[in-house]
Each structure stands twice: as C-alpha cells, then as structure tokens.
Enzyme design. Structure first.
Site, mmCIF file in Angstrom:
data_model
loop_
_atom_site.group_PDB
_atom_site.id
_atom_site.type_symbol
_atom_site.label_atom_id
_atom_site.label_comp_id
_atom_site.label_asym_id
_atom_site.label_seq_id
_atom_site.Cartn_x
_atom_site.Cartn_y
_atom_site.Cartn_z
ATOM 1 N N ARG A 66 1.713 3.793 -8.376
ATOM 2 C CA ARG A 66 3.029 3.771 -9.007
ATOM 3 C C ARG A 66 2.886 3.327 -10.451
ATOM 4 O O ARG A 66 1.917 2.690 -10.821
ATOM 5 C CB ARG A 66 3.971 2.816 -8.260
ATOM 6 N N LYS A 131 -2.131 -7.742 -1.999
ATOM 7 C CA LYS A 131 -1.762 -6.361 -1.664
ATOM 8 C C LYS A 131 -2.795 -5.722 -0.739
ATOM 9 O O LYS A 131 -3.990 -5.699 -1.027
ATOM 10 C CB LYS A 131 -1.643 -5.560 -2.960
ATOM 11 N N ARG A 274 8.449 -15.842 -9.269
ATOM 12 C CA ARG A 274 8.289 -16.977 -10.198
ATOM 13 C C ARG A 274 8.063 -18.245 -9.389
ATOM 14 O O ARG A 274 8.745 -18.495 -8.399
ATOM 15 C CB ARG A 274 9.553 -17.171 -11.052
HETATM 16 C C1 BTN Z 1 0.727 1.861 -5.595
HETATM 17 O O1 BTN Z 1 0.818 0.807 -4.966
HETATM 18 O O2 BTN Z 1 0.675 1.860 -6.838
HETATM 19 C C2 BTN Z 1 0.701 3.163 -4.851
HETATM 20 C C3 BTN Z 1 -0.689 3.558 -4.433
HETATM 21 C C4 BTN Z 1 -0.713 4.836 -3.625
HETATM 22 C C5 BTN Z 1 -2.128 5.292 -3.336
HETATM 23 C C6 BTN Z 1 -2.143 6.472 -2.407
HETATM 24 S S1 BTN Z 1 -3.781 6.865 -1.862
HETATM 25 C C7 BTN Z 1 -3.216 8.363 -1.182
HETATM 26 C C8 BTN Z 1 -2.222 8.943 -2.156
HETATM 27 N N1 BTN Z 1 -2.891 9.701 -3.178
HETATM 28 C C9 BTN Z 1 -2.774 9.148 -4.379
HETATM 29 O O3 BTN Z 1 -3.271 9.592 -5.435
HETATM 30 N N2 BTN Z 1 -2.033 8.045 -4.308
HETATM 31 C C10 BTN Z 1 -1.604 7.785 -2.958
#
Ligand code: BTN
Length: 276
Positions: A66, A131, A274
């Site tokens: 993201r 995470k 925070r």
């Molecule tokens: C995030 O937390 O930023 C989202 C990560 C999402 C990763 C997954 S792996 C499978 C799919 N293909 C990608 O390129 N991204 C998602």
C-alpha cells in the site's frame, strides 16, 4: 512448515487441503515459481479471466504494498497470493472491501492456531505490535456498478534470511513471521494448508460481502480493531492529526475524536499509535 526448507507450493496439495467443494468455487488456480507481483499478474488479464482466479507465487520480483511501498518477497518461506473478483452486486463504493479482506485473513490465521492478532486500519495484520501480513486491494471500475477487485495478501510465514541484518534495507517497520510468533507451536506450519485456509476465507467473505455488504462484518471488525480507544496520529502528506480512534463509519473510514465537535473521518493516511 517442518524442517529447514518449506514444502513447495502445489495446487494439488492446496486442493486436498481445501476439499473439492471449496476448490470447485475457483474458476482458475495458478501457481507460479516467480512473477513480478501476483496482483499485477491478475490485473494484466482480461476482465473475465480474473474472476475467482487465485494465483500464488513462490517469489515476487516487484511485490507491491500500500501507499506505493514495495513488499519484500523472497522465495522459500512466505506466501504471496491474490484473488480476482468481478463484483456485480458489491456495495458501492468498495471502500469497505479492504477491511473485509483483513477480517478474512485474520479468520484464516485464527483457524491456523494464531491468537492475539488483530487489524490496524485499514488492513495491516499485526501480532504483538508487529506486522505479520499485509493486504493490497486494487479495484478497477468496469462501468455501471461493475468492478473488478484484486485482493493480494502477503503473509510472512517463515521469512528467509531472518538472521541477515540486511533485511532492514527491505522492511523498514517492525515485522514478524508466523514461525517465530508460534514458536514450537508452529512446528506444523504448512504453506499449502495456509494458502487453502486464506483463499477459502477470502472467497467466502467476498460472496457474503456481495450479498450483505459491510454491516455483516462490523461486529468482526470491532473485535479485531487494534486502534479503537487508542491515541493515534494520522499522517496525510505534510500534515498530521492526533486524536483517539473511535472505530470506522459505514464506508470504512477511520473515525477520530480530536476535541473538535463530532468525529473526523479519514479515508486514507498513515496511522501510528501515540505513546505517552
Ligand atoms: C501492505 O501492507 O503494504 C500490502 C502488502 C501486500 C503484499 C501482497 S503479496 C501478494 C500481492 N502482490 C503484490 O504485489 N502485493 C500483494
């Protein structure tokens, strides 16, 4: 996942783990050794070929996260998968779909024996503040209430090279994997079984979402919401807003109590808790 090496991803073993009734709900199932990104792979296909199409890859060379981040996707231990869905009756706008995907992934992890995990809005899966899985939902409008959604999940099962400090170059925030979270209780971690659970839960959630919308999931959201009641900061570009998290609204926007009258709704932004 027993031993040093993960069992390779295998459509036959995933099918076995799912059972044929669940397997039959997928229109296509693709397992690749390598791709740039499982989400991009599905988005390059013509619309019809995306629907109920599940794709997994052992490795991604351009895994995407993201907010234009990359997703570290080395081979040999994690899961990178996507599910395409052509929404004909999905509630519009689709802004609650990322939250629903987070709930589905959390449910699958509970079924796999994990406890104490939850969701940091909109859909980061965290356990003990770190995470464990990330979800990237990408939608394309196909006109008049139709849209294609691609739901991508990256789950750290057993991160290869954990001892290697250079991992910090690729992952810049606190993270964990299932193997270290479950410790010896994770002796039986099996990526094919995990993939079966994740895809089953994702598909069931999509089917339910199409019919009942987000209200059917709001209680699950409340149970999994890690931010609720916490002092948080929402960063949007150069500015930030501090307040207390108060759940989400009907569109999935994060609600913040800031001291101003009413609650402020956020549809995007980087959230941090925070302390002090
Ligand atoms: C995030 O937390 O930023 C989202 C990560 C999402 C990763 C997954 S792996 C499978 C799919 N293909 C990608 O390129 N991204 C998602």
């Amino acid at each position: 996942m027993s031993g040093e090496h993960a069992e390779p991803l295998d459509a036959g073993l995933i099918r076995q783990a799912m059972g044929s009734a669940t397997w039959g709900r997928f229109a296509q199932f693709t397992v690749l050794q390598e791709t740039d990104s499982t989400n991009s792979y599905l988005l390059r296909l013509p619309g019809k070929a995306r629907h109920a199409h599940a794709i997994l890859a052992e490795q991604q060379t351009g895994g995407r996260g993201r907010r234009q981040r990359s997703w570290h996707s080395p081979p040999g231990g994690n899961l990178y998968l996507s599910l395409g869905w052509n929404c004909s009756g999905c509630p519009w706008p689709l802004s609650t779909l990322p939250l629903v995907a987070g709930i589905a992934v959390s449910d699958a992890l509970s079924r796999a024996g994990l406890q104490g995990h939850g969701i940091k809005w909109p859909n980061d899966i965290l356990v003990r503040g770190k995470k464990l899985a990330g979800i990237l939902v990408e939608t394309e409008s196909a006109g008049a209430g139709f849209a294609t959604a691609v739901i991508g999940v990256g789950l750290n099962v057993k991160m290869p090279g954990t001892e290697d400090e250079s991992l910090e170059k690729f992952i810049d925030r606190p993270w964990t994997d299932l193997a270290s979270t479950l410790g010896s209780g994770g002796g039986d971690l099996n990526r094919n079984k995990l993939a079966a659970l994740l895809l089953d839960k994702l598909m069931s959630a999509l089917e339910r979402f199409e019919v009942e919308g987000f209200p059917a999931f709001s209680k699950n959201w409340q149970d999994l919401d890690l931010l609720h009641g916490n002092g948080i900061r929402v960063e949007q570009g150069q500015k930030h807003i501090d307040g207390t998290a108060r759940g989400v609204d009907a569109d999935g926007a994060l609600l913040l109590e800031t001291g101003a009258p009413g609650l402020q709704a956020f549809y995007s932004g980087e959230v941090s808790v925070r302390y002090g």
